[in-house]
Design a protein around this motif. Structure first.
Motif, PDB file in Angstrom:
ATOM      1  N   ALA A   2       0.829  -1.194   0.000  1.00 43.53           N
ATOM      2  CA  ALA A   2       0.000   0.000   0.000  1.00 43.53           C
ATOM      3  C   ALA A   2       0.868   1.250   0.000  1.00 43.53           C
ATOM      4  CB  ALA A   2      -0.905  -0.005   1.223  1.00 43.53           C
ATOM      5  N   GLY A   4       1.641   5.096   0.859  1.00 42.60           N
ATOM      6  CA  GLY A   4       1.311   5.928   1.992  1.00 42.60           C
ATOM      7  C   GLY A   4       2.368   6.977   2.228  1.00 42.60           C
ATOM      8  N   LEU A  18      -2.760   6.594   4.060  1.00 43.87           N
ATOM      9  CA  LEU A  18      -2.481   5.240   3.575  1.00 43.87           C
ATOM     10  C   LEU A  18      -3.531   4.820   2.562  1.00 43.87           C
ATOM     11  CD1 LEU A  18      -1.762   3.546   7.001  1.00 43.87           C
ATOM     12  CD2 LEU A  18      -0.088   3.998   5.227  1.00 43.87           C
ATOM     13  N   ASN A  19      -3.108   4.179   1.480  1.00 42.59           N
ATOM     14  CA  ASN A  19      -4.021   3.536   0.537  1.00 42.59           C
ATOM     15  C   ASN A  19      -4.100   2.070   0.931  1.00 42.59           C
ATOM     16  OD1 ASN A  19      -4.257   5.941  -0.782  1.00 42.59           O
ATOM     17  ND2 ASN A  19      -3.049   5.344  -2.542  1.00 42.59           N
ATOM     18  N   LEU A  20      -5.297   1.625   1.270  1.00 42.28           N
ATOM     19  CA  LEU A  20      -5.489   0.261   1.756  1.00 42.28           C
ATOM     20  C   LEU A  20      -6.542  -0.454   0.933  1.00 42.28           C
ATOM     21  CD1 LEU A  20      -5.757   1.093   5.558  1.00 42.28           C
ATOM     22  CD2 LEU A  20      -3.742   0.281   4.349  1.00 42.28           C
ATOM     23  N   ALA A  30     -10.218  -0.085  -3.170  1.00 39.02           N
ATOM     24  CA  ALA A  30      -9.094   0.564  -2.509  1.00 39.02           C
ATOM     25  C   ALA A  30      -9.597   1.840  -1.855  1.00 39.02           C
ATOM     26  CB  ALA A  30      -7.994   0.881  -3.505  1.00 39.02           C
ATOM     27  N   ARG A  32      -8.498   5.312   0.704  1.00 41.29           N
ATOM     28  CA  ARG A  32      -7.441   6.184   1.232  1.00 41.29           C
ATOM     29  C   ARG A  32      -7.875   6.583   2.632  1.00 41.29           C
ATOM     30  NH1 ARG A  32      -2.468   8.393  -0.191  1.00 41.29           N
ATOM     31  NH2 ARG A  32      -2.225  10.586   0.324  1.00 41.29           N
ATOM     32  N   ARG A  48      -4.631   0.013  13.923  1.00 41.13           N
ATOM     33  CA  ARG A  48      -4.535  -1.376  14.390  1.00 41.13           C
ATOM     34  C   ARG A  48      -5.570  -1.676  15.459  1.00 41.13           C
ATOM     35  NH1 ARG A  48       1.686  -0.514  14.302  1.00 41.13           N
ATOM     36  NH2 ARG A  48       2.106  -1.111  12.157  1.00 41.13           N
ATOM     37  N   MET A  52      -7.367  -3.223  11.854  1.00 43.74           N
ATOM     38  CA  MET A  52      -6.519  -3.232  10.660  1.00 43.74           C
ATOM     39  C   MET A  52      -5.103  -3.585  11.091  1.00 43.74           C
ATOM     40  SD  MET A  52      -7.909   0.188   8.838  1.00 43.74           S
ATOM     41  CE  MET A  52      -9.645   0.577   8.890  1.00 43.74           C
ATOM     42  N   VAL A  55      -1.215  -3.011   9.036  1.00 41.26           N
ATOM     43  CA  VAL A  55      -1.002  -1.669   8.515  1.00 41.26           C
ATOM     44  C   VAL A  55       0.409  -1.211   8.877  1.00 41.26           C
ATOM     45  CG1 VAL A  55      -1.752   0.734   8.662  1.00 41.26           C
ATOM     46  CG2 VAL A  55      -3.436  -1.094   8.666  1.00 41.26           C
ATOM     47  N   TRP A  81     -11.864   8.419   5.694  1.00 42.96           N
ATOM     48  CA  TRP A  81     -11.522   7.628   4.513  1.00 42.96           C
ATOM     49  C   TRP A  81     -12.412   8.026   3.338  1.00 42.96           C
ATOM     50  CZ3 TRP A  81     -14.750   4.367   1.733  1.00 42.96           C
ATOM     51  CH2 TRP A  81     -16.014   4.145   2.294  1.00 42.96           C
TER      52      TRP A  81
END
Length: 110
Positions: A2, A4, A18-20, A30, A32, A48, A52, A55, A81
């Motif tokens: 990803a 970021g 971050l792009n997740l 996807a 952001r 987290r 997540m 990450v 997001w």
């Protein structure tokens, strides 16, 4: 991997972007994610703690834009997001609170 990045603000806090990948019922999407925190470690810990777990921020390849920084600073949670842009296309979608993404993921699992 990803993309970021982060930006340190004049008051000492940071904004991490971050792009997740986010799984949905019809495939994958996807997103952001922007996080405002005291430092990079705390920003990642906030994500987290929301589940997540995988990450990580490696490098500063895609730091937040000035518009993204303004958006996250004006949000009361400091955690937002939206859909990640594809191929540099400008996204006109509004930012969503992180709770909306978590509800979206729970609905996709059901």
């Amino acid at each position: 991997m990803a993309a970021g990045g982060f930006c340190k603000l004049p008051n000492g806090t940071v904004v991490v972007a971050l792009n997740l990948p986010a799984s949905t019922a019809d495939g994958s999407l996807a997103v952001r994610v922007l996080v405002h925190a005291h430092n990079r470690a705390r920003a990642l810990t906030r994500l987290r703690n929301l589940g997540m777990r995988a990450v990580y921020l490696r490098g500063n390849a895609a730091p937040p834009t000035p518009d993204e920084i303004t958006a996250v600073l004006h949000h009361p949670d400091g955690l937002i997001w939206r859909t990640a842009p594809d191929n540099g296309v400008t996204v006109t979608e509004l930012w969503h609170p992180i709770r909306a993404l978590l509800r979206h993921q729970e609905a996709a699992r059901a």
